[in-house]
Structures are given as structure tokens and as C-alpha cells.
Scaffold this active site. Sequence first.
Site, PDB file in Angstrom:
ATOM      1  N   THR B 201       0.635  -1.903   0.192  1.00 52.28           N
ATOM      2  CA  THR B 201       0.014   0.160   0.045  1.00 52.28           C
ATOM      3  C   THR B 201       1.285   1.494  -0.622  1.00 52.28           C
ATOM      4  OG1 THR B 201       0.070  -0.029   2.133  1.00 52.28           O
ATOM      5  CG2 THR B 201      -2.348  -1.082   1.253  1.00 52.28           C
ATOM      6  N   GLU B 351      -5.760  -4.189   0.765  1.00 47.50           N
ATOM      7  CA  GLU B 351      -6.069  -4.945   1.380  1.00 47.50           C
ATOM      8  C   GLU B 351      -6.950  -5.000   1.413  1.00 47.50           C
ATOM      9  OE1 GLU B 351      -5.422  -1.862   1.941  1.00 47.50           O
ATOM     10  OE2 GLU B 351      -4.505  -0.909   4.306  1.00 47.50           O
ATOM     11  N   LYS B 458     -13.914  18.220  12.230  1.00 47.66           N
ATOM     12  CA  LYS B 458     -14.582  18.163  13.708  1.00 47.66           C
ATOM     13  C   LYS B 458     -14.829  19.213  14.277  1.00 47.66           C
ATOM     14  CE  LYS B 458     -15.658  14.793  16.640  1.00 47.66           C
ATOM     15  NZ  LYS B 458     -15.557  13.664  17.835  1.00 47.66           N
ATOM     16  N   TRP B 463     -19.161  16.477  13.357  1.00 50.58           N
ATOM     17  CA  TRP B 463     -18.852  16.095  11.829  1.00 50.58           C
ATOM     18  C   TRP B 463     -19.204  16.434  10.575  1.00 50.58           C
ATOM     19  CZ3 TRP B 463     -17.669  10.332  12.359  1.00 50.58           C
ATOM     20  CH2 TRP B 463     -17.040  10.009  13.102  1.00 50.58           C
TER      21      TRP B 463
END
Lengths: 556, 556
Positions: B201, B351, B458, B463
Site C-alpha cells: 500500500t 487490503e 470535527k 463531523w
Amino acid sequence: MTAETYEPGRARPVPQPGLMMDFPLTVHHIFRRMQGIHGARKVVTLVDPETGAVTERDFRDVAARAGRLAHALERLGVRPGDRVASLAWNNAQHLEMYLAVMCMGAVLHTMNLRLHGDQLAYTVEHAGDSVVVVESSLAGQFAEVLPQLPGVRHVVVIAEPGEECPDLPGALDFEALLAQERPDFAWPEIDERSAAALCYTSGTTGDPKGVMYSHRSIVLHALAMSGADVYGITSRDRVLALVPLFHAMGWGLPFVCGLVGSDIVMPGRHLKPAPLARLIEEQRATWSAGVPTLWLDLLHHLDSIPPADRTPDLSCLQTILCGGTAVPESLVREYDERFGAEMIEGWGMTEIFPGATVERVDPGDFAVGVGARRKSAGRISPLYELRLVDGDGVVLPHDGVAVGDVEVRGPSVASGYFDAPAATAAAIHDGWLRTGDVGTIDGSGHLRITDRAKDVIKSGGEWISSQDLEVELVAHPAVREAAVIGVADPRWGERPLAFVVLGAPVTETELREYLSARVARWWVPEHFRIVEEIARTTTGKYDKKVLRSWAGANRV
Amino acid sequence: MTAETYEPGRARPVPQPGLMMDFPLTVHHIFRRMQGIHGARKVVTLVDPETGAVTERDFRDVAARAGRLAHALERLGVRPGDRVASLAWNNAQHLEMYLAVMCMGAVLHTMNLRLHGDQLAYTVEHAGDSVVVVESSLAGQFAEVLPQLPGVRHVVVIAEPGEECPDLPGALDFEALLAQERPDFAWPEIDERSAAALCYTSGTTGDPKGVMYSHRSIVLHALAMSGADVYGITSRDRVLALVPLFHAMGWGLPFVCGLVGSDIVMPGRHLKPAPLARLIEEQRATWSAGVPTLWLDLLHHLDSIPPADRTPDLSCLQTILCGGTAVPESLVREYDERFGAEMIEGWGMTEIFPGATVERVDPGDFAVGVGARRKSAGRISPLYELRLVDGDGVVLPHDGVAVGDVEVRGPSVASGYFDAPAATAAAIHDGWLRTGDVGTIDGSGHLRITDRAKDVIKSGGEWISSQDLEVELVAHPAVREAAVIGVADPRWGERPLAFVVLGAPVTETELREYLSARVARWWVPEHFRIVEEIARTTTGKYDKKVLRSWAGANRV
């Protein structure tokens, strides 16, 4: 690589292990999709062929009821590995049995309701079924064999509300059992190699033989069949499951539909053309599967409707999977022309699931396609490998010409029969399963079945394909059905004899002339027998044993 | 059942074993389909962007060349379990490496050619690559890091005939190696859990981490993706593989195409819009996959062609899989309206492979569909299970409202990183993989990604989704690209800052007014920064690290 064999449990080296989750391929994954993201999809069952009334519940309800059923079965003493039998047509309760029994780690024995009493009893005894769940309409049939089955501890009856079941006194009521239990069951985590289901082949010779499907084989079959080039079912389909749930896991349809999230429409025990046509139209079925006879009967029914009456509109049908026996070209053409439905042909067997080969043709290719594919039982599907061998076991080329015994291998292919070592030894050849079919495979993987090994006609040292003769005969406008067998001949060893059911008058001479233009001259049968009906096996195939014994008795 | 965990190698009871063949799910099965029934399908590689010249070979040739390559690698000392690296664009030779290395039981490390030199060297060292195969155009890049790699015993160069490779003196020639060998290789039978490939990755923080794909995970991913509701690729497709073969196994396309038998068209290193448009038209590509930027660039290119010149006809395109980042609604609409191409959105990561969620919409549903799905990264695919958890690890409902960390499990999901215990421990939570994405899942399994966990803003205890703001901004006709980050704010904790690339003039005030009508008022950024270009990572996503460090340095 072609000679390698896969023996169950054989250890192989892991040179460098991959680092991926050891997530088991079990029916639980399909169950969770049905319970979760596909929870709103429907299971529809036809209950009254007169009014067309159906019952309908969504996948979430089916999953909850499977949980209740698992509790009930556990209370009746069923433990992981135990066999539980079903004797039922296609309906929501049968699907609930699939999910409950398999996901609780037990093994569902789907009894073939068309077996004779003794054979039915044999399979229950051989499977070691401890609990049998019977649909009320089949209770009488089961009551006759129950006295021979001391191992059956409990009988459960699926009945309509308020319906009595006098044939099976003392039987438990399916709905009453479910009502007592909670819907949430702590499904055990099980190994993907565990058995999930047991299905007996109807067996043309000897005792029925049991195929023990593992969870892994079921999930992999469903995945392979979900392919765009295979069944091609999507979440926008409404799948009419006409193939019995007791035949090779209903051709895998419950699992494919559960995986992709398509609605499932089931006919119950009502397989007559009139209610089926109505069900297709009213439920807007888009995809269906069944043996050719059924689709033929449906056409005859539509044709028999008086012009003044309304003919059901079946144009909702987009795809029809046909298999079990060769599909006549005329049938494919009629469904395309009348309804715009693509009829795809598949090949398989209880030991290998259906769809081991499947033939799809572009609608645009129809004119070309039909001619080419009429000879093909389909193209080899993902996760299946096929080969041809001659009588000495020598592997033959895939050139579309060499004719040999068809052998198959793959993760959804039986490695043997349950508790039947002799049958297993006869079936497995060098790690491959002998299918008993004879045919050719071309370079692109199209399988052409020319015969069942035992149906091949050997005449003057050469093979005549009974199936080719049947396909040609049925293509004649006056012939509705045709079955060809070999009969003893002092000069040639064997000669073909054709049984035909006519739809219009035609003479034997005309049929012989017709065939002479289409097959080798020496293939043309000397003798025909015009009959009203041709005997069929429990799976709808021509019962050539019956035809041969008639021929033998009549010294044909 | 939802809390169960799957630990690698954990033994589970087999209450009653199924009797199905222990046929391993390895790349060999796909190889044999490519060599056999799909042998006539083509691999086409663009070699000259000026003339549009391509090389073409069929799957049978590719398989034979893979056999030669396996012999050559064995001669160079490669044994099962060893790692062999590729540094190449998408071409037939890279595909041959896939097949040869994996089927000989070794592990293919597909190097990410966009990594910086030190990171590239780190991955080769960490993987323990003994042989590296490099494309000539990348030889210079690799030559710079080779001195740091004492473990590399052999370097092989893929070059055009007669082409010299001065950057890597002593390197072996790919074609010369193949010419010396026989095409038939005795492929070993290996366990399906064996590693087949290794992919690092790009890692926004710390060292790159290696995902070790097993044969089983690759075959299962290809099977799941072949579903009619997922990639939906058929044997009649010509698949243009634009996603690099070094990104998560080229999104699995080589395996899906090998399994179903579709032609594969590869762009080589020529990813500019002009040669791509020509390649699509000349090769009649029907199916393609790539990041949104690429499809956006292609549109801009077509729009820039003077009216007097001929515009390539891309109407052959039927399906485009888009992923890697959110797909703008306008892009979906334009490809539908201009070419009749259905743009489907997928979500995945190295993944877990791509396509863990995929969204297909009926062409007829377009008007409704786009609005509904613009918010969705797709529906959960077969063999994947997703859940949401809050900061305390408590599982949240799938109601389309609850926002949580997305976790995933399945047989094609990493159980950890290669030789990186700390990273593994951080990634796995209770048997599930933490994806680092934050979002919602609705009752039908539609995933909506609201942010990368680390990109969430935030503000005042609530959020703000940077991704939602980006999607809304890009929908404005004057905005070509938009990236939003959170910057420190003394009063609110954080406030959003938007970087925008304009296609036409617009003021900040106009953008604020536009947003106010579409998102909560307190989400609207106080500050915009109009830029010429937004930094991107090696996978084409906005590089928010760079944006944040700019903001920090400039005290925004």
C-alpha cells in the site's frame, strides 16, 4: 497438470502462506445476505391454482423462521452432523428447511418424492434420518413407508392452518413448532468442508446413491452460477424456481437468489401448464429453469386456448435455463419468437450440480446461434474442468470430433457416494468423476453429449447416437416426442428402434426419408413405434429401461 | 453470528464431512481456462501512441510464454515461495509474469512505479525479492535504487526487439530468456492458501505495508466479480484494463477476464487522453475500469478537439467501473448521454481488493439512479461482509444514518500485513479489518463513504464530511476539482478549507451561496483557495497531507 488428482484431505505444501482471512465458505454467508441486505426480497409460493392465490414473505421473515425452526429441531434432538429429511414441493417452508438445517450444522436430506416407496424407505434408512419433515399433500405417501423406518424419531408435517393430517397420527405440526421458538439462533461456526445436504440419485441401476454436498461446494457453485455468462441472475430478477428443490439443490437457485438478492417465485405442487402460465404472468417472472417437457407442455397449453379466450402474456420471461435432456431447436425458437425469451441450455447431474456447462447466445446471434448450439449442451463453466477418455482411459483431444466418455472434476464435484465404497470406486477414475455421458468437446469448451454411455447404439462396429436421432425426429413438424433405443440385431449387433409420439399424421416411410436427408443412411431406423406416450423417469427423462424391456418382451 | 471471528488456521469441527472433491482454488484453474477453452481470446497492447500500433497475441500464446518464463525463472534459482518483482506498465509481458510466477508457486511482488526511490527500495528489500523484472522505460528509475538492493540476484529487462538498456548493464533480456526455454512447464500442485502475490500500500503514513494475496483470495475475488450484478464481464466483452496491474492485482481484471474469456486491451505506458480515445475506438473496447480523473481528462480532451477535426467515437463503451475516489454525478451523466456507457461505482482497497461494494443502476433508472447513488460507493458484493463501529468498537445499525468506522471481513480480505506485526495489530479489530473509511450503510447494503477517518473535520463537536463538500463543489459548473481539509480554529476546533481548480470564473461568495443551498450552513467553508492544480498521491487521490502541510506553513 492434467494428470494431477485431488484427494480429500491430502496435504499439500504451503511454500509461503498468504495473509488473507480464513473466512469459511458456508451457507451462513448467504443466510446473512438474505437476512441483511436482501431482507426485503420476496419468496412467493402459489397455494391455490384455481384462484392464483399466493403466500408471500420477505427474506428477513424466512431467515427469522429458519431461526425458529433450528431451535425446534435442536429441541427434537438434532445435533450438528445429524441428517434431517424433507419430503416437499417447492415452497417457502422448504426453503426455510434448507437454511435452518444447513446453518445449524446438520445435513438436509432432500427426499425425491417421485421415488417408489421401497426406494424412498431405502434412502431414509441409508441416510440415517432422525427427523423427517413432510408436506401434508405427501403425508399419505410417506405414511406407507414409515413403518419400515425405525430410525425416524420424529415426523413433522407442513400443513395449511387448521388442516388435519390423518395419515400421520402423532406427527408434529411445523407451524406450531415454530410458534414456540425464538427467531434468533446462535448459528455455529462450522468448517466449510462440513456436509450441508444429501441428495440421492434416482439410479437407473441398483440402489439410489447419496451425494453429500459440502457447504463449500454449495457456495462455490452459487458463486460460479451467478456469473454474467452463466445463470446471469441479478437483483432485478424474479426467479421462478420450477426445478424441484429435491433435485440437486434445486439447481442451486435458492443459493444464487440468496446471494444476489433476486425474488424467488415457487409453484408449490402446481406444475400444470394453466396455473404456471398464470403465475408467470401475475408474478412477472423474468428468469426460470426447468426440464424441456415442462416448457413444451406450456406451449401446447397456450396453443389449446380458444381464440375467443385471453392468452396469458408471458413476455416478462427473459431467460429460461433448460436442462436434464437435450433441448429441441423448435422449442428455443418458439420461446424467442413468441416471448423474446432466451432459452439457455445447461448440463449437469446430481453428482456435479447443474450448470457445469451452460450455453448463452446473444439474442442478435439467434439465427446462427441456434443451429450451432443445438448440438451443444453448453460451454464449460467456471470451477469445472472436463475431459474425454476412451475405453482404455486414454485422454482424447478436445477437437469437437473425438467421441469419448466425459469425466469432470472441480470443487463442486462429488468425490464419491455416501457410505457406498463400491459405487465410489466405480465412479472415480484417476481423480475425475465418470459422468456416464458420452460426447465431444470442441476447442472452445463446448460439450456435445451424443449419448448416455449405456444408451449408445453399436451397429456394425460403429456408434449411432440415439440422442442425435431423437433431436432430428423432434425437429419434424409432425413429431412431438421421440426416444430411440438399440435392439439386438443378428447381422449388425444392434439397430436403432424409434418410439414416437405424433402431433399430426405422418408415415414411417416419410420419417425415414426425412431422416435420410439429415443423418448417415445407416443410422436410419428400420422400425418405428407410434405411441401415445413415452415412459419417463422421475427426473423427466425418457425411461429407456422401460422401452428396452418392452422391446425385449415383444422380441422387436 | 455477527460477533464470530475467523482466525487464520483455526481448526473448526467437521461434524459430518461433505464428499466433494478437494479441488484447490488456485490461479492454475484460471490458467488452464486461458490455455484451453479461452485460448483464442486476445491480449492487445498499445505500443506506439503516435500510430496506434498494437501487439496482439492470444491467450494460448500468453500461456505458452508463461511456461517458458517459469522455466527461465527456475533456471535463475526461483523456487516456490520466493518473491519475484515486476516493475512494469500494463502489457502482455506483465500478464505473463502474473501467470508464470503465481502458477510456479512463487510470489509476484508488483512494484508501484509511482513510489519514490527510497520507498521502492524499501519494498524490494522488505519483500526479499531475488529477481526483478523491469520494463525498459522504467530501467533508469530502477537503476537509481539498485545499488541499495544487495538481495536482488538477477535483473531482467522487458525491451523491444533490438532495444539496448544502458541504464542496467548486465541485466538479462526477457525475450532472450524465453527463447531458450520450452513452453510446457510442470506446474506444481499447491495449496490454495499459498501466497500468490504481494502488493504494498502506498501508505500515507509510515513505511509501505505489504498485502500478501493467497491463490484462494484471488480466485474467489475473480468469481465474485464475474457476477452479473458486479463487474458483469462476459466472454463477448473486450476489456480495456486502464488500472495499473500493480494496483491491487489490476482490480482483479486479468483473473476475471481469464476466467470468463474476454479479450484484454492494455494501454502500455500510454495513458494520455488522445491515444486512449483512439485505442478505445479502434479496439472496440466495451468495458473499462479506472479512476475518475482519467475519465474526466478523456472528456476534456474530446471537448478540446476543434470542430473541424474528427472526434473519436467511443460509443462501443458499455460499462465503466470507476473507483478510488468519489465519482462526480456530472461525469456519470456525461458518459451516459454522450456514449450510452453505464458508469458503475466501486469501492475497495489494496487490503480487500476492489469491488467490495459495486453499484449498478438500470439504464432506465438513470434519472432516479444518479441522484440516489451519487451518495453511494456501491452495494456490498458477494463474499464481503461490512459493519460500522463507533469509537468504542460498538457495532452501529445499518440504517443509512449512523456514521461509523467501516470494517470488513471475507475470504479476500487481508488478515494482516507481511512481516509487520504492529501494523497488523492496528488493522485488525475483533476479526474484522479496519478500513480507515468512515461512512454509513443502509438496510439494503449501500455503503456511503463520508470520509477517510483521518480526513474527517470535527467542528464544534460535530463531523463535517470533506467528501460531501467536495462532491457538492465539483457539481458547480465552474469548478473542475475540489479538495477540502480541516484547519485548526480557536473557536470551533476545526473549520473546513477548500482548494478548488476552476474551469470558469466564479467568486468565493458565489461558491459559498451555492453551498449554503446544499449543505448545512455551518459546513460552508469560510476560506477558499483557488489553485491551478491539486496535489495527488500515487494512486490519483488528493494528497491531503500536502494540502495540510501547506496550510500549516501558511498559518491558514
